[in-house]
Enzyme design. Structure first.
Site, mmCIF file in Angstrom:
data_model
loop_
_atom_site.group_PDB
_atom_site.id
_atom_site.type_symbol
_atom_site.label_atom_id
_atom_site.label_comp_id
_atom_site.label_asym_id
_atom_site.label_seq_id
_atom_site.Cartn_x
_atom_site.Cartn_y
_atom_site.Cartn_z
ATOM 1 N N ASN A 143 -5.607 12.164 1.096
ATOM 2 C CA ASN A 143 -4.538 11.342 1.687
ATOM 3 C C ASN A 143 -5.520 10.660 2.885
ATOM 4 O O ASN A 143 -6.730 10.949 2.943
ATOM 5 C CB ASN A 143 -3.387 12.469 2.333
ATOM 6 C CG ASN A 143 -2.383 11.356 2.936
ATOM 7 O OD1 ASN A 143 -1.789 10.379 2.373
ATOM 8 N ND2 ASN A 143 -2.019 11.714 4.183
ATOM 9 N N LYS A 144 -4.649 9.790 3.372
ATOM 10 C CA LYS A 144 -5.331 8.805 4.306
ATOM 11 C C LYS A 144 -6.464 9.721 5.283
ATOM 12 O O LYS A 144 -6.068 10.809 5.980
ATOM 13 C CB LYS A 144 -4.338 8.116 5.295
ATOM 14 C CG LYS A 144 -4.569 7.257 6.616
ATOM 15 C CD LYS A 144 -5.506 6.355 5.971
ATOM 16 C CE LYS A 144 -5.151 5.391 4.863
ATOM 17 N NZ LYS A 144 -6.155 4.397 4.374
ATOM 18 N N ARG A 199 0.820 -1.093 -0.037
ATOM 19 C CA ARG A 199 0.046 -0.102 -0.094
ATOM 20 C C ARG A 199 0.815 1.346 0.073
ATOM 21 O O ARG A 199 2.132 1.146 0.106
ATOM 22 C CB ARG A 199 -0.997 0.000 1.115
ATOM 23 C CG ARG A 199 -0.567 -0.758 2.345
ATOM 24 C CD ARG A 199 0.431 -0.196 3.082
ATOM 25 N NE ARG A 199 0.264 1.353 3.177
ATOM 26 C CZ ARG A 199 1.188 2.273 3.575
ATOM 27 N NH1 ARG A 199 2.261 1.867 3.674
ATOM 28 N NH2 ARG A 199 1.051 3.523 3.793
ATOM 29 N N GLY A 200 0.146 2.444 0.106
ATOM 30 C CA GLY A 200 0.926 3.559 -0.226
ATOM 31 C C GLY A 200 1.114 3.984 -1.523
ATOM 32 O O GLY A 200 1.561 3.157 -2.549
ATOM 33 N N ALA A 201 0.733 5.140 -2.114
ATOM 34 C CA ALA A 201 0.370 5.493 -3.540
ATOM 35 C C ALA A 201 1.502 5.202 -4.271
ATOM 36 O O ALA A 201 1.209 4.560 -5.448
ATOM 37 C CB ALA A 201 0.052 6.950 -3.441
ATOM 38 N N GLN A 245 -1.635 1.977 9.984
ATOM 39 C CA GLN A 245 -0.316 1.967 9.121
ATOM 40 C C GLN A 245 0.779 2.814 9.906
ATOM 41 O O GLN A 245 1.775 2.965 9.615
ATOM 42 C CB GLN A 245 -0.595 2.792 8.024
ATOM 43 C CG GLN A 245 -1.422 2.030 6.825
ATOM 44 C CD GLN A 245 -2.852 2.437 6.924
ATOM 45 O OE1 GLN A 245 -3.221 2.708 8.217
ATOM 46 N NE2 GLN A 245 -3.529 2.296 6.028
ATOM 47 N N ASP A 288 -2.165 10.642 -1.849
ATOM 48 C CA ASP A 288 -2.616 9.756 -2.828
ATOM 49 C C ASP A 288 -2.812 10.200 -4.173
ATOM 50 O O ASP A 288 -3.075 9.752 -4.955
ATOM 51 C CB ASP A 288 -3.813 8.901 -2.253
ATOM 52 C CG ASP A 288 -3.324 7.866 -1.148
ATOM 53 O OD1 ASP A 288 -3.195 8.380 0.117
ATOM 54 O OD2 ASP A 288 -2.942 6.796 -1.493
HETATM 55 O O1 MRU Z 1 -4.482 2.843 2.530
HETATM 56 P P1 MRU Z 1 -2.995 3.476 2.208
HETATM 57 O O2 MRU Z 1 -2.012 2.799 3.283
HETATM 58 O O3 MRU Z 1 -2.602 2.897 0.878
HETATM 59 O O4 MRU Z 1 -2.724 4.826 2.618
HETATM 60 C C1 MRU Z 1 -1.493 5.593 2.298
HETATM 61 C C2 MRU Z 1 -1.702 6.833 2.447
HETATM 62 O O5 MRU Z 1 -2.469 7.653 2.904
HETATM 63 C C3 MRU Z 1 -0.427 7.760 1.999
HETATM 64 O O6 MRU Z 1 -0.086 8.728 2.983
HETATM 65 C C4 MRU Z 1 0.030 7.936 0.843
HETATM 66 O O7 MRU Z 1 -0.394 6.777 -0.217
HETATM 67 C C5 MRU Z 1 1.270 8.241 0.702
HETATM 68 S S1 MRU Z 1 2.433 7.220 0.439
HETATM 69 C C6 MRU Z 1 4.060 7.826 0.104
#
Ligand code: MRU
Length: 339
Positions: free
Chosen positions: A245-246, A46-48, A194, A235
């Protein structure tokens, strides 16, 4: 850097299963595109930016699975695979961005063999570029942290979330190496943690002095004057600078504004979506109810309760002090700078 989030070798994707962290460090070997899609959907990766890289390798695997006896059929199955991989997670634009890049390079190929070669080359290029983007985000972003500064961050934006040292977390890493960072506060990041499972894990590995806080402690911390700035990832960033974002990021931005604390967003340009005018048009993923009603396999809410579980929120650009990309620091008006 200790973590290798994702690797492609011998026609397989190897990825660290992030749902098992911090207890178990398990590397999965995936040989089918469907398995990578499952890994993305269930947050094993996960993470964009990491989702973008995983999506690209999923399409490489799909190309290896596809029937190569007929070029037209082969190309049609690539497009079909890209469509289904692209649906794995809707908010992080990096996934669509990576798939489009791969489809574009495959178009000029005259044989399936050549298409497969081009797809793998491009996927590796995306991974390399993301690693370099993180390094530069660190270089541009570290000076934003005052000498001896204390930073609050949300979710996980570290090496686990990217192909490099991380975005917001990459800034923390660089600032720590430069001796300007004193302390990090990391939110747990409900519902799937996370922050406590992944960011805390990376902070401990890196030896950065840090404290874990429950998400709802952020306001108190700011009111007590304990935070110099907030740095988060993204994201998707709309053309006007609105940031998806999250979930919980928006709350932190409002709190930061109330307390006069700078609120920075760090993201590679692959997370900027100029085709979307504002945050209202960004699709926000809703996740299953059990993520809220269960914790570590234990029920923490009664059966039968309704749940609303948006995975992301949108922070309006007016609450963002600056956006750090690999090309430099973008200040308001973001519309102009991002373009
Ligand atoms: O649901 P996730 O864990 O994929 O969400 C991740 C985030 O919101 C991060 O802040 C974002 O993807 C940036 S990661 C460099």
């Amino acid at each position: 850097m200790a973590v290798k989030t994702i690797e492609f070798r011998d026609n397989a994707v190897y990825l660290l299963d992030q749902t098992r962290l911090p207890r178990d460090v398990v590397v999965l070997e995936l040989r089918r595109a469907e398995e990578v899609v499952e890994a993305i959907t269930s947050l094993r990766i996960r993470g964009a930016p990491a989702i973008g890289v995983a999506g690209a390798y999923a399409l490489v695997l799909a190309s290896l699975q596809a029937d190569a006896s007929d070029v037209a059929r082969f190309m049609a199955s690539l497009w079909e695979a890209a469509r289904s991989i692209g649906q794995a997670r809707p908010t992080a634009v990096n996934l669509q961005w990576a798939l489009q890049r791969l489809l574009r390079v495959s178009e000029g190929a005259s044989t399936p063999e050549e298409a497969r070669r081009r797809l793998l080359e491009e996927a590796r290029k995306i991974q390399r570029e993301d690693e370099e983007a993180d390094r530069l985000i660190g270089v541009h972003g570290a000076p934003l942290i005052p000498q001896g500064g204390v930073v609050l961050t949300h979710c996980n934006t570290g090496a686990l979330a990217t192909a490099g040292q991380g975005t917001a977390f990459g800034i923390l890493r660089t600032a720590w190496q430069q001796g300007r960072l004193r302390h990090v506060y990391a939110t747990e990041t409900r519902p799937v943690m996370q922050g406590s499972r992944l960011t805390a894990w990376e902070l401990v590995q890196e030896g950065i002095p840090a404290s874990l806080i429950v998400d709802s402690a952020a306001g108190t911390l700011m009111a007590q004057g304990k935070v110099d700035c907030v740095i988060v990832g993204a994201d998707r960033i709309a053309a006007n600078g609105d940031v998806a974002n999250k979930i919980g990021t928006y709350t932190l931005a409002v709190l930061a504004r109330e307390h006069g604390i700078p609120f920075y967003v760090a993201a590679p340009i692959s997370s900027v979506d100029l085709s979307v005018a504002s945050g209202e048009a960004i699709p926000i993923e809703e996740r299953p109810a059990w993520e809220v009603t269960y914790l570590g396999g234990q029920a923490i809410a009664p059966e039968g309760i309704g749940v609303y579980n948006p995975a992301f929120d949108v922070t309006p650009h007016r609450l963002v002090t600056a956006i750090v990309t690999e090309r430099g620091v973008v200040l308001p008006p973001f519309e102009e700078g991002l373009r």
